[in-house]
Design a protein around this motif. Structure first.
Motif, PDB file in Angstrom:
ATOM      1  N   PHE A  55      57.599  18.970  52.737  1.00 19.74           N
ATOM      2  CA  PHE A  55      58.270  19.615  51.611  1.00 19.74           C
ATOM      3  C   PHE A  55      57.581  20.947  51.353  1.00 19.74           C
ATOM      4  O   PHE A  55      56.361  21.006  51.147  1.00 19.74           O
ATOM      5  CB  PHE A  55      58.225  18.730  50.368  1.00 19.74           C
ATOM      6  CG  PHE A  55      59.167  17.561  50.443  1.00 19.74           C
ATOM      7  CD1 PHE A  55      60.473  17.676  49.985  1.00 19.74           C
ATOM      8  CD2 PHE A  55      58.745  16.346  50.978  1.00 19.74           C
ATOM      9  CE1 PHE A  55      61.345  16.599  50.054  1.00 19.74           C
ATOM     10  CE2 PHE A  55      59.614  15.266  51.065  1.00 19.74           C
ATOM     11  CZ  PHE A  55      60.914  15.400  50.602  1.00 19.74           C
ATOM     12  N   TYR A 101      66.113  27.247  50.402  1.00 16.79           N
ATOM     13  CA  TYR A 101      67.536  27.586  50.265  1.00 16.79           C
ATOM     14  C   TYR A 101      67.753  29.101  50.205  1.00 16.79           C
ATOM     15  O   TYR A 101      68.660  29.594  49.550  1.00 16.79           O
ATOM     16  CB  TYR A 101      68.120  26.898  49.022  1.00 16.79           C
ATOM     17  CG  TYR A 101      69.617  26.662  49.105  1.00 16.79           C
ATOM     18  CD1 TYR A 101      70.275  26.545  50.322  1.00 16.79           C
ATOM     19  CD2 TYR A 101      70.382  26.560  47.947  1.00 16.79           C
ATOM     20  CE1 TYR A 101      71.637  26.326  50.384  1.00 16.79           C
ATOM     21  CE2 TYR A 101      71.750  26.334  47.995  1.00 16.79           C
ATOM     22  CZ  TYR A 101      72.369  26.225  49.225  1.00 16.79           C
ATOM     23  OH  TYR A 101      73.722  26.003  49.287  1.00 16.79           O
ATOM     24  N   GLU A 104      65.822  22.520  58.279  1.00 19.12           N
ATOM     25  CA  GLU A 104      66.001  21.883  56.971  1.00 19.12           C
ATOM     26  C   GLU A 104      66.776  20.584  57.169  1.00 19.12           C
ATOM     27  O   GLU A 104      67.707  20.533  57.971  1.00 19.12           O
ATOM     28  CB  GLU A 104      66.769  22.827  56.053  1.00 19.12           C
ATOM     29  CG  GLU A 104      66.876  22.365  54.618  1.00 19.12           C
ATOM     30  CD  GLU A 104      67.541  23.423  53.756  1.00 19.12           C
ATOM     31  OE1 GLU A 104      68.783  23.367  53.635  1.00 19.12           O
ATOM     32  OE2 GLU A 104      66.839  24.323  53.258  1.00 19.12           O
ATOM     33  N   SER A 125      67.515  22.641  48.731  1.00 19.39           N
ATOM     34  CA  SER A 125      66.836  22.739  47.439  1.00 19.39           C
ATOM     35  C   SER A 125      66.180  24.105  47.319  1.00 19.39           C
ATOM     36  O   SER A 125      65.526  24.577  48.252  1.00 19.39           O
ATOM     37  CB  SER A 125      65.771  21.644  47.311  1.00 19.39           C
ATOM     38  OG  SER A 125      64.965  21.855  46.156  1.00 19.39           O
ATOM     39  N   THR A 126      66.346  24.761  46.174  1.00 16.82           N
ATOM     40  CA  THR A 126      65.632  26.006  45.911  1.00 16.82           C
ATOM     41  C   THR A 126      64.224  25.733  45.405  1.00 16.82           C
ATOM     42  O   THR A 126      63.412  26.658  45.275  1.00 16.82           O
ATOM     43  CB  THR A 126      66.377  26.849  44.861  1.00 16.82           C
ATOM     44  OG1 THR A 126      66.533  26.075  43.668  1.00 16.82           O
ATOM     45  CG2 THR A 126      67.745  27.274  45.365  1.00 16.82           C
ATOM     46  N   ASN A 127      63.919  24.489  45.137  1.00 18.54           N
ATOM     47  CA  ASN A 127      62.627  24.090  44.567  1.00 18.54           C
ATOM     48  C   ASN A 127      61.667  23.567  45.638  1.00 18.54           C
ATOM     49  O   ASN A 127      60.585  24.109  45.839  1.00 18.54           O
ATOM     50  CB  ASN A 127      62.857  23.016  43.493  1.00 18.54           C
ATOM     51  CG  ASN A 127      61.570  22.494  42.918  1.00 18.54           C
ATOM     52  OD1 ASN A 127      60.620  23.243  42.745  1.00 18.54           O
ATOM     53  ND2 ASN A 127      61.520  21.204  42.641  1.00 18.54           N
ATOM     54  N   GLN A 128      62.066  22.506  46.346  1.00 24.11           N
ATOM     55  CA  GLN A 128      61.245  21.923  47.407  1.00 24.11           C
ATOM     56  C   GLN A 128      62.170  21.473  48.544  1.00 24.11           C
ATOM     57  O   GLN A 128      62.770  20.407  48.465  1.00 24.11           O
ATOM     58  CB  GLN A 128      60.448  20.718  46.912  1.00 24.11           C
ATOM     59  CG  GLN A 128      59.461  21.007  45.801  1.00 24.11           C
ATOM     60  CD  GLN A 128      58.752  19.748  45.333  1.00 24.11           C
ATOM     61  OE1 GLN A 128      57.980  19.138  46.074  1.00 24.11           O
ATOM     62  NE2 GLN A 128      59.022  19.350  44.104  1.00 24.11           N
ATOM     63  N   SER A 129      62.309  22.290  49.548  1.00 26.18           N
ATOM     64  CA  SER A 129      63.161  21.933  50.685  1.00 26.18           C
ATOM     65  C   SER A 129      62.425  20.962  51.608  1.00 26.18           C
ATOM     66  O   SER A 129      61.209  21.078  51.816  1.00 26.18           O
ATOM     67  CB  SER A 129      63.553  23.178  51.479  1.00 26.18           C
ATOM     68  OG  SER A 129      64.529  23.926  50.793  1.00 26.18           O
TER      69      SER A 129
END
Length: 395
Positions: free
Chosen positions: A317, A322, A335, A342-346
């Motif tokens: 992660f 994104y 990915e 996810s823009t947070n945790q891909s």
């Protein structure tokens, strides 16, 4: 780029006292790309740098100094405002798209202080319709200033601008507003030349047709509206995709706009730009490393997925994600589509054995949007970090 290249970058990033998603600018490749633009560049042609693709004051200053030109194309009023105090009395700015007249008025009524740059005489506003031409004439009269205007012409892209038929009327109207508007030239964009399927039209044929249409417009204004003309008129066009055609072809342009090719995001991996090297990358640290790949609701398939596809045997992660970008290191990093973007945790899978704190690298597909998603740009020279560069104010 080699594995050693990204491994050295990782070491440089790990040596700093902060770990965030970072937009890297490779100065060595940037220098090569600038040199490629300038190589055999027609001496009689002007070169104009496209700011939306290079949205950093330090980046622009670096490029302008190496290329010895201060001509810029701007597509966003906040960028124009931010540049006003940074440009010299010899700079020239051409708007790359028509601005609402209210936005132009806002620009002039909210000008920052400047010691050298003249925001009236050194800016060319782009006009695409007769209605907008009249609106800018009214603005010029309201401001008590004579504004410079360039006319957008349609040479085959069909994204607006004056057709040859409509151009005569526009020039006639402009003629009647010479007391408040100064004709500064034409702008005709031609990316369709290299993007059309060959089965419909070859690049050479499309280039010839666009060139012919542009010449008709030049001939019209010079022959029938000589009072609008002077030796400083700008006939701008081109762009990164068609740069090489204008360098080697019989172009009628006296100025070519260039931007993205010197950073070469992946969208510009096209035959006409094979001499250019990627010069921008996203580097982001790994936050978590897990055994297997566990997808909500189908956890029972984790072992099978790892057996069928080796790289699903580990999950990484990353910090963020994104972006409009493609993974480029580790070479097989992807990915996980089942987990979702996810823009947070891909969630990234790769056969490479990485550790928390190692970096994953991506290559932006474009520069104009992706660069603005980061607080700063991080130049690197010989894979060593340099002093960071700021981004232009976007609001």
């Amino acid at each position: 780029m080699t594995m050693e290249y990204f491994e050295t970058l990782t070491q440089s990033l790990q040596a700093q006292n902060r770990a965030l998603p970072t937009l890297l600018i490779d100065l060595d490749n940037l220098d090569q790309n600038i040199a490629a633009v300038l190589a055999n560049f027609p001496k009689q042609k002007g070169l104009r740098w496209v700011v939306k693709s290079l949205p950093s004051p330090e980046l622009l200053h670096y490029i302008m100094k190496r290329s010895q030109t201060e001509r810029l194309m701007v597509f966003h009023q906040p960028f124009l405002t931010a540049l006003v105090p940074l440009l010299s009395e010899t700079a020239d700015v051409l708007l790359g798209k028509p601005m609402p007249v209210t936005t132009a008025e806002y620009f002039y009524t909210n000008l920052p202080e400047t010691a050298t740059f003249n925001a009236v005489s050194q800016v060319q506003w782009l006009i695409d319709t007769e209605e907008r031409l009249i609106a800018y004439a009214n603005l010029a009269e309201k401001l008590g200033q004579k504004l410079r205007v360039s006319l957008e012409i349609d040479i085959g892209l069909h994204r607006g601008g004056f057709s040859f038929k409509a151009l005569f009327s526009a020039l006639h109207t402009l003629q009647s507003y010479q007391h408040c508007l100064e004709f500064s030239g034409f702008m005709g964009y031609d990316p369709h030349v290299v993007k059309l399927p060959k089965i419909l039209r070859s690049a050479s044929k499309a280039f010839s047709m666009a060139n012919t249409e542009y010449k008709r417009c030049i001939d019209l204004v010079t022959s029938q509206f000589p009072e609008l003309c002077n030796s400083e008129l700008v006939f701008n066009g081109g762009g990164s995709p068609t740069l090489e055609l204008h360098k080697t072809g019989h172009t009628v342009l006296n100025e070519i706009a260039v931007g993205s090719c010197i950073l070469k995001p992946s969208t510009f991996d096209i035959p006409s730009l094979t001499a250019y090297q990627p010069a921008c990358f996203i580097a982001t640290p790994i936050l978590k490393k897990l055994n297997g790949t566990r997808i909500p609701a189908i956890e029972f398939l984790s072992g099978l997925m790892g057996f069928l596809k080796k790289k699903l045997g580990r999950s990484y992660f990353i910090y963020g994600g994104y972006w409009k970008a493609n993974y480029c290191y580790p070479p097989d990093a992807t990915e996980n589509g089942l987990f979702g973007a996810s823009t947070n945790q891909s969630l990234v899978n790769t056969t490479s054995d990485l550790a928390v704190g190692d970096y994953v690298f991506l290559r932006p597909s474009q520069s104009e949007f992706v660069l603005l998603q980061f607080g700063q740009l991080q130049p690197v020279r010989n894979q060593l970090l340099q002093a960071p560069w700021n981004l232009l104010k976007n609001y």
